[in-house]
Structures are given as C-alpha cells and as structure tokens.
Design a protein around this motif. Structure first.
Motif, PDB file in Angstrom:
ATOM      1  N   GLU A 195       5.334  -6.199   0.275  1.00 18.20           N
ATOM      2  CA  GLU A 195       4.917  -7.032  -0.736  1.00 18.20           C
ATOM      3  C   GLU A 195       4.260  -8.329  -0.292  1.00 18.20           C
ATOM      4  OE1 GLU A 195       8.113  -5.868  -0.441  1.00 18.20           O
ATOM      5  OE2 GLU A 195       7.548  -4.184  -1.380  1.00 18.20           O
ATOM      6  N   VAL A 196       4.900  -9.086   0.875  1.00 15.75           N
ATOM      7  CA  VAL A 196       4.093 -10.142   1.208  1.00 15.75           C
ATOM      8  C   VAL A 196       2.764  -9.895   2.243  1.00 15.75           C
ATOM      9  CG1 VAL A 196       4.671 -12.207   2.783  1.00 15.75           C
ATOM     10  CG2 VAL A 196       6.270 -11.336   1.264  1.00 15.75           C
ATOM     11  N   VAL A 197       2.583  -8.973   2.870  1.00 12.95           N
ATOM     12  CA  VAL A 197       1.680  -8.343   3.610  1.00 12.95           C
ATOM     13  C   VAL A 197       0.540  -7.992   3.008  1.00 12.95           C
ATOM     14  CG1 VAL A 197       1.002  -7.015   5.852  1.00 12.95           C
ATOM     15  CG2 VAL A 197       2.988  -8.045   5.625  1.00 12.95           C
ATOM     16  N   TRP A 198       0.956  -7.092   1.958  1.00 13.63           N
ATOM     17  CA  TRP A 198      -0.065  -6.463   1.185  1.00 13.63           C
ATOM     18  C   TRP A 198      -1.377  -7.457   0.679  1.00 13.63           C
ATOM     19  CZ3 TRP A 198      -2.001  -1.953   0.310  1.00 13.63           C
ATOM     20  CH2 TRP A 198      -2.904  -1.550  -0.767  1.00 13.63           C
ATOM     21  N   PRO A 199      -1.195  -8.571  -0.160  1.00 16.47           N
ATOM     22  CA  PRO A 199      -2.331  -9.277  -0.548  1.00 16.47           C
ATOM     23  C   PRO A 199      -3.158  -9.878   0.530  1.00 16.47           C
ATOM     24  CG  PRO A 199      -0.304 -10.317  -0.887  1.00 16.47           C
ATOM     25  CD  PRO A 199       0.060  -9.301  -0.385  1.00 16.47           C
ATOM     26  N   TRP A 200      -2.721 -10.027   1.462  1.00 17.01           N
ATOM     27  CA  TRP A 200      -3.440 -10.383   2.604  1.00 17.01           C
ATOM     28  C   TRP A 200      -4.658  -9.208   3.063  1.00 17.01           C
ATOM     29  CZ3 TRP A 200      -3.790 -15.297   4.173  1.00 17.01           C
ATOM     30  CH2 TRP A 200      -2.616 -16.284   4.093  1.00 17.01           C
ATOM     31  N   LEU A 201      -4.199  -7.883   3.126  1.00 16.63           N
ATOM     32  CA  LEU A 201      -4.896  -6.773   3.476  1.00 16.63           C
ATOM     33  C   LEU A 201      -5.928  -6.658   2.208  1.00 16.63           C
ATOM     34  CD1 LEU A 201      -2.341  -4.597   5.086  1.00 16.63           C
ATOM     35  CD2 LEU A 201      -3.897  -5.933   6.245  1.00 16.63           C
ATOM     36  N   GLU A 202      -5.488  -6.662   1.164  1.00 21.46           N
ATOM     37  CA  GLU A 202      -6.109  -6.560  -0.102  1.00 21.46           C
ATOM     38  C   GLU A 202      -7.475  -7.448  -0.300  1.00 21.46           C
ATOM     39  OE1 GLU A 202      -5.952  -5.736  -5.012  1.00 21.46           O
ATOM     40  OE2 GLU A 202      -4.210  -6.300  -3.798  1.00 21.46           O
ATOM     41  N   GLN A 203      -7.285  -8.628   0.234  1.00 24.27           N
ATOM     42  CA  GLN A 203      -8.508  -9.642   0.283  1.00 24.27           C
ATOM     43  C   GLN A 203      -9.349  -9.759   1.234  1.00 24.27           C
ATOM     44  OE1 GLN A 203      -6.521 -13.487  -0.385  1.00 24.27           O
ATOM     45  NE2 GLN A 203      -6.149 -13.831   1.687  1.00 24.27           N
TER      46      GLN A 203
ATOM     47  N   ILE B 152      -6.305   3.501  -3.146  1.00 25.66           N
ATOM     48  CA  ILE B 152      -5.370   2.264  -3.334  1.00 25.66           C
ATOM     49  C   ILE B 152      -4.043   2.734  -3.729  1.00 25.66           C
ATOM     50  CG2 ILE B 152      -6.559   1.287  -5.150  1.00 25.66           C
ATOM     51  CD1 ILE B 152      -5.946  -1.339  -3.932  1.00 25.66           C
ATOM     52  N   ASP B 153      -2.932   2.252  -2.996  1.00 27.47           N
ATOM     53  CA  ASP B 153      -1.624   2.509  -3.730  1.00 27.47           C
ATOM     54  C   ASP B 153      -0.627   1.231  -3.145  1.00 27.47           C
ATOM     55  OD1 ASP B 153       0.884   3.340  -4.770  1.00 27.47           O
ATOM     56  OD2 ASP B 153       1.108   4.794  -2.878  1.00 27.47           O
ATOM     57  N   PRO B 154      -0.922   0.045  -3.951  1.00 24.68           N
ATOM     58  CA  PRO B 154      -0.196  -0.983  -3.431  1.00 24.68           C
ATOM     59  C   PRO B 154       1.483  -1.037  -3.574  1.00 24.68           C
ATOM     60  CG  PRO B 154      -1.894  -1.522  -5.315  1.00 24.68           C
ATOM     61  CD  PRO B 154      -1.769  -0.286  -5.135  1.00 24.68           C
ATOM     62  N   PRO B 155       1.990  -1.508  -2.801  1.00 26.60           N
ATOM     63  CA  PRO B 155       1.617  -2.135  -1.467  1.00 26.60           C
ATOM     64  C   PRO B 155       1.834  -1.084  -0.240  1.00 26.60           C
ATOM     65  CG  PRO B 155       4.055  -2.560  -2.044  1.00 26.60           C
ATOM     66  CD  PRO B 155       3.558  -1.794  -2.772  1.00 26.60           C
ATOM     67  N   HIS B 156       1.191   0.091  -0.436  1.00 27.75           N
ATOM     68  CA  HIS B 156       1.599   1.103   0.723  1.00 27.75           C
ATOM     69  C   HIS B 156       0.466   1.401   1.347  1.00 27.75           C
ATOM     70  CE1 HIS B 156       5.469   1.415  -1.255  1.00 27.75           C
ATOM     71  NE2 HIS B 156       5.042   1.570  -2.426  1.00 27.75           N
ATOM     72  N   SER B 157      -0.615   1.690   0.646  1.00 30.23           N
ATOM     73  CA  SER B 157      -1.874   2.199   1.369  1.00 30.23           C
ATOM     74  C   SER B 157      -3.170   1.694   0.741  1.00 30.23           C
ATOM     75  CB  SER B 157      -1.854   3.504   1.610  1.00 30.23           C
ATOM     76  OG  SER B 157      -2.004   4.386   0.174  1.00 30.23           O
ATOM     77  N   LEU B 158      -4.219   1.607   1.653  1.00 32.94           N
ATOM     78  CA  LEU B 158      -5.545   1.273   1.196  1.00 32.94           C
ATOM     79  C   LEU B 158      -6.539   1.899   2.076  1.00 32.94           C
ATOM     80  CD1 LEU B 158      -7.590  -0.536  -0.447  1.00 32.94           C
ATOM     81  CD2 LEU B 158      -7.113  -2.512   1.287  1.00 32.94           C
TER      82      LEU B 158
END
Length: 185
Positions: free
Chosen positions: A39-47, A103-109
C-alpha cells in the motif's frame, strides 16, 4: 543495489498482461524487495511516467540532470487514479506512450505500447513479503526481428533502467518513512 533477476518461481509464474503479446516474445524478468508494505509502494509506481512524477533515479544521479528531467520526491495525488485506458507519455520518442492495460491496486499494473512493429507490455506485480513488498517487473516484447540483440542489448538496457528506478524508489521510500516518523533526513 538489491535488484536481481527474478527468482525461478517468479519467472515461471503467470503474470497479469502475459496474454497481450502473442507468439514467442522476448521476456525480461526482474525482482526486488522493499521494506514497506504494498500500500505504501503502490502510489509511487502508479505515478511513474514522463510528464508525471518521472522515472525515479537516485539523487546522486539526478543531480547531473536538468531540473526539468528530475523525478519528484513525493507522492502527488494528481498522478494517482489510473484507469484502464489511461495514457502515460514515455521516453524513446516524442509520441511514445504507454496505455494502462490492466490495474488492480495495490497488486498489479500492466502498461502496453507499440514500438514500430513490436508490441510491448510492462507488468508490475506487488506481493506482500516479510512485512515488506516484493516487486516483480516483467517486460515482454514481440514480435522481435533480432531476438538475440533484443535479449542482450535490450536486457542490458532494461536491467540498467530498472536498477536506477529501483534505487531511486528505495531512496524515496526511506525519505517518506523518515518524514512520517519525524526523523531528520
């Protein structure tokens, strides 16, 4: 730097987006671990992305780039909320882009693109691991005219860019943790 080829079980596992590039694609798998939950790593990858948060590099490398080419060092809400079909500018040409395929936050993009006559997917999968996160990155290219060149030269370039991105992301996650805890940088 703790970037390595993906573990054997990661390489053999089916990943989101594997069905997008048909035939016998060139596949490059990388893996790394972070001391933060998905959950903490996810937004960094999404942006991630050109004209968005950038493509992370460590500060010791970014200092040699013009300020306009440096990635941001915080999560910015305006770059979050990707959906299937979202278009993300990329380097490699003025009109190069990635499109969000799944996209399946916070699992895969999964990003997809077409470069000349080659279809490309870039799958990022996050898995909880020992209180942190295991990130698996899979790049698939096909059809590829010069397979060996793509595997060797493309593999080297992929490893180099992913290593830089992972080092930059790891640095940013440490800074975020220190800020949350009120520690000096």
């Amino acid at each position: 730097m703790r970037l390595a080829p993906a573990r054997p079980d990661e390489v053999t596992a089916t990943r989101p987006g594997d069905d997008i590039v048909p035939g016998d694609p060139v596949v490059m798998d990388r893996g790394c671990s972070f001391d933060a939950p998905p959950e903490v790593v996810w937004p960094w990858l999404e942006q991630l992305g050109k004209g968005r948060a950038g493509w992370y590099l460590p500060i010791r490398v970014e200092q040699f780039l013009p300020p306009s080419r440096r990635a941001i060092r915080h999560v910015d809400d305006r770059w979050l909320g990707l959906e299937v079909g979202s278009v993300i500018p990329d380097y490699g040409g003025r009109h190069e882009t990635f499109t969000v395929a799944s996209i399946d936050p916070p699992h895969s993009l999964v990003h997809r693109s077409r470069r000349s006559h080659t279809d490309v997917t870039w799958s990022l999968t996050l898995t909880p691991e020992d209180g942190g996160t295991r990130l698996h990155l899979r790049l698939r290219l096909g059809p590829v005219k010069h397979r060996r060149l793509a595997e060797v030269a493309g593999g080297f370039f992929d490893a180099l860019t992913v290593a830089g991105m992972v080092a930059g992301l790891r640095e940013r996650l440490r800074e975020e943790y220190r800020q949350r805890c009120g520690l000096a940088a």
